[in-house]
Scaffold this motif. Sequence first.
Motif, PDB file in Angstrom:
ATOM      1  N   GLU A  21      -5.216 -48.030  64.429  1.00  0.00           N
ATOM      2  CA  GLU A  21      -6.122 -48.508  63.393  1.00  0.00           C
ATOM      3  C   GLU A  21      -5.489 -48.303  62.015  1.00  0.00           C
ATOM      4  OE1 GLU A  21      -9.143 -50.003  63.911  1.00  0.00           O
ATOM      5  OE2 GLU A  21      -8.562 -49.932  66.009  1.00  0.00           O
ATOM      6  N   THR A  22      -5.822 -49.164  61.095  1.00  0.00           N
ATOM      7  CA  THR A  22      -5.350 -49.017  59.729  1.00  0.00           C
ATOM      8  C   THR A  22      -6.067 -47.844  59.080  1.00  0.00           C
ATOM      9  OG1 THR A  22      -4.988 -51.389  59.578  1.00  0.00           O
ATOM     10  CG2 THR A  22      -5.109 -50.174  57.502  1.00  0.00           C
ATOM     11  N   ALA A  23      -5.315 -46.922  58.509  1.00  0.00           N
ATOM     12  CA  ALA A  23      -5.915 -45.746  57.885  1.00  0.00           C
ATOM     13  C   ALA A  23      -6.629 -46.142  56.601  1.00  0.00           C
ATOM     14  CB  ALA A  23      -4.839 -44.718  57.585  1.00  0.00           C
ATOM     15  N   THR A  24      -7.762 -45.539  56.383  1.00  0.00           N
ATOM     16  CA  THR A  24      -8.528 -45.771  55.168  1.00  0.00           C
ATOM     17  C   THR A  24      -9.212 -44.470  54.775  1.00  0.00           C
ATOM     18  OG1 THR A  24     -10.179 -47.194  54.126  1.00  0.00           O
ATOM     19  CG2 THR A  24     -10.602 -46.536  56.397  1.00  0.00           C
ATOM     20  N   TRP A  25      -9.759 -44.440  53.579  1.00  0.00           N
ATOM     21  CA  TRP A  25     -10.477 -43.264  53.114  1.00  0.00           C
ATOM     22  C   TRP A  25     -11.631 -42.952  54.053  1.00  0.00           C
ATOM     23  CZ3 TRP A  25      -8.501 -40.444  49.320  1.00  0.00           C
ATOM     24  CH2 TRP A  25      -7.687 -41.048  48.358  1.00  0.00           C
ATOM     25  N   GLU A  26     -11.882 -41.675  54.286  1.00  0.00           N
ATOM     26  CA  GLU A  26     -13.062 -41.230  55.013  1.00  0.00           C
ATOM     27  C   GLU A  26     -14.116 -40.864  53.971  1.00  0.00           C
ATOM     28  OE1 GLU A  26     -11.555 -38.018  57.369  1.00  0.00           O
ATOM     29  OE2 GLU A  26     -10.309 -39.347  58.575  1.00  0.00           O
ATOM     30  N   GLN A  27     -15.378 -40.942  54.338  1.00  0.00           N
ATOM     31  CA  GLN A  27     -16.462 -40.614  53.414  1.00  0.00           C
ATOM     32  C   GLN A  27     -16.992 -39.224  53.718  1.00  0.00           C
ATOM     33  OE1 GLN A  27     -17.549 -42.495  50.758  1.00  0.00           O
ATOM     34  NE2 GLN A  27     -15.814 -43.804  51.266  1.00  0.00           N
ATOM     35  N   ASP A  28     -17.206 -38.420  52.700  1.00  0.00           N
ATOM     36  CA  ASP A  28     -17.776 -37.091  52.841  1.00  0.00           C
ATOM     37  C   ASP A  28     -18.825 -36.933  51.753  1.00  0.00           C
ATOM     38  OD1 ASP A  28     -18.188 -34.569  53.803  1.00  0.00           O
ATOM     39  OD2 ASP A  28     -16.382 -33.700  52.928  1.00  0.00           O
ATOM     40  N   TYR A  29     -20.071 -37.202  52.103  1.00  0.00           N
ATOM     41  CA  TYR A  29     -21.191 -37.231  51.168  1.00  0.00           C
ATOM     42  C   TYR A  29     -20.886 -38.247  50.080  1.00  0.00           C
ATOM     43  CZ  TYR A  29     -22.658 -33.187  53.783  1.00  0.00           C
ATOM     44  OH  TYR A  29     -23.013 -32.356  54.786  1.00  0.00           O
ATOM     45  N   ASN A  30     -20.745 -37.814  48.831  1.00  0.00           N
ATOM     46  CA  ASN A  30     -20.481 -38.756  47.745  1.00  0.00           C
ATOM     47  C   ASN A  30     -19.028 -38.691  47.277  1.00  0.00           C
ATOM     48  OD1 ASN A  30     -20.647 -36.226  46.613  1.00  0.00           O
ATOM     49  ND2 ASN A  30     -21.760 -36.877  44.794  1.00  0.00           N
ATOM     50  N   LYS A  31     -18.135 -38.277  48.161  1.00  0.00           N
ATOM     51  CA  LYS A  31     -16.705 -38.170  47.844  1.00  0.00           C
ATOM     52  C   LYS A  31     -15.888 -38.936  48.868  1.00  0.00           C
ATOM     53  CE  LYS A  31     -17.055 -34.762  44.732  1.00  0.00           C
ATOM     54  NZ  LYS A  31     -16.557 -34.781  43.395  1.00  0.00           N
ATOM     55  N   LYS A  32     -14.640 -39.245  48.482  1.00  0.00           N
ATOM     56  CA  LYS A  32     -13.665 -39.811  49.410  1.00  0.00           C
ATOM     57  C   LYS A  32     -12.837 -38.659  49.947  1.00  0.00           C
ATOM     58  CE  LYS A  32     -12.704 -44.362  47.420  1.00  0.00           C
ATOM     59  NZ  LYS A  32     -11.645 -45.144  46.751  1.00  0.00           N
ATOM     60  N   ARG A  33     -12.504 -38.721  51.241  1.00  0.00           N
ATOM     61  CA  ARG A  33     -11.666 -37.685  51.846  1.00  0.00           C
ATOM     62  C   ARG A  33     -10.397 -38.331  52.381  1.00  0.00           C
ATOM     63  NH1 ARG A  33     -14.862 -34.972  55.862  1.00  0.00           N
ATOM     64  NH2 ARG A  33     -14.254 -36.677  57.200  1.00  0.00           N
ATOM     65  N   THR A  75     -15.054 -41.115  44.064  1.00  0.00           N
ATOM     66  CA  THR A  75     -15.092 -42.420  44.729  1.00  0.00           C
ATOM     67  C   THR A  75     -14.178 -43.438  44.064  1.00  0.00           C
ATOM     68  OG1 THR A  75     -17.054 -43.021  43.454  1.00  0.00           O
ATOM     69  CG2 THR A  75     -17.412 -42.093  45.646  1.00  0.00           C
ATOM     70  N   SER A  76     -13.743 -43.187  42.847  1.00  0.00           N
ATOM     71  CA  SER A  76     -12.857 -44.123  42.152  1.00  0.00           C
ATOM     72  C   SER A  76     -11.377 -43.891  42.466  1.00  0.00           C
ATOM     73  CB  SER A  76     -13.082 -44.017  40.643  1.00  0.00           C
ATOM     74  OG  SER A  76     -12.793 -42.698  40.202  1.00  0.00           O
ATOM     75  N   ALA A  77     -11.060 -42.872  43.237  1.00  0.00           N
ATOM     76  CA  ALA A  77      -9.655 -42.539  43.544  1.00  0.00           C
ATOM     77  C   ALA A  77      -8.984 -43.662  44.335  1.00  0.00           C
ATOM     78  CB  ALA A  77      -9.593 -41.238  44.332  1.00  0.00           C
ATOM     79  N   VAL A  78      -7.723 -43.910  44.007  1.00  0.00           N
ATOM     80  CA  VAL A  78      -6.936 -44.927  44.734  1.00  0.00           C
ATOM     81  C   VAL A  78      -5.736 -44.293  45.430  1.00  0.00           C
ATOM     82  CG1 VAL A  78      -7.635 -46.865  43.296  1.00  0.00           C
ATOM     83  CG2 VAL A  78      -5.638 -45.514  42.656  1.00  0.00           C
ATOM     84  N   GLU A  79      -5.454 -43.016  45.119  1.00  0.00           N
ATOM     85  CA  GLU A  79      -4.352 -42.287  45.741  1.00  0.00           C
ATOM     86  C   GLU A  79      -4.746 -40.822  45.831  1.00  0.00           C
ATOM     87  OE1 GLU A  79      -0.239 -40.986  43.943  1.00  0.00           O
ATOM     88  OE2 GLU A  79      -0.133 -43.074  44.604  1.00  0.00           O
ATOM     89  N   CYS A  80      -4.326 -40.162  46.902  1.00  0.00           N
ATOM     90  CA  CYS A  80      -4.617 -38.737  47.066  1.00  0.00           C
ATOM     91  C   CYS A  80      -3.765 -37.930  46.093  1.00  0.00           C
ATOM     92  CB  CYS A  80      -4.341 -38.317  48.505  1.00  0.00           C
ATOM     93  SG  CYS A  80      -4.634 -36.547  48.796  1.00  0.00           S
ATOM     94  N   SER A  81      -4.435 -37.114  45.288  1.00  0.00           N
ATOM     95  CA  SER A  81      -3.700 -36.289  44.319  1.00  0.00           C
ATOM     96  C   SER A  81      -3.103 -35.037  44.976  1.00  0.00           C
ATOM     97  CB  SER A  81      -4.618 -35.881  43.174  1.00  0.00           C
ATOM     98  OG  SER A  81      -5.723 -35.137  43.679  1.00  0.00           O
ATOM     99  N   VAL A  82      -3.437 -34.768  46.242  1.00  0.00           N
ATOM    100  CA  VAL A  82      -2.912 -33.610  46.948  1.00  0.00           C
ATOM    101  C   VAL A  82      -1.597 -33.965  47.647  1.00  0.00           C
ATOM    102  CG1 VAL A  82      -3.363 -31.899  48.753  1.00  0.00           C
ATOM    103  CG2 VAL A  82      -5.231 -32.679  47.266  1.00  0.00           C
ATOM    104  N   CYS A  83      -1.636 -35.039  48.476  1.00  0.00           N
ATOM    105  CA  CYS A  83      -0.440 -35.367  49.268  1.00  0.00           C
ATOM    106  C   CYS A  83       0.190 -36.712  48.897  1.00  0.00           C
ATOM    107  CB  CYS A  83      -0.770 -35.347  50.759  1.00  0.00           C
ATOM    108  SG  CYS A  83      -1.845 -36.707  51.310  1.00  0.00           S
TER     109      CYS A  83
END
Length: 55
Positions: free
Chosen positions: A21-33, A43-51
């Motif tokens: 499957e194509t990877a996409t953001w997961e939802q965690d309450y009102n945040k993207k994971r 929710t406005s993030a387009v890139e993970c600032s961690v990895c």
Amino acid sequence: MATANDDIFDEFLTDRGHETETATWEQDYNKKRCPDCGGLHETSAVECSVCGWAP
């Protein structure tokens, strides 16, 4: 666009326990994971600032 070769390759990987499957953001309450590291972002993030993962 998927081709017959893509379908065959996906079937090969799936048969051996791999995800296709194509990877996409997961939802965690009102945040993207991030699906790679689990980092939480607005929710406005387009890139993970961690990895650095991006869909």
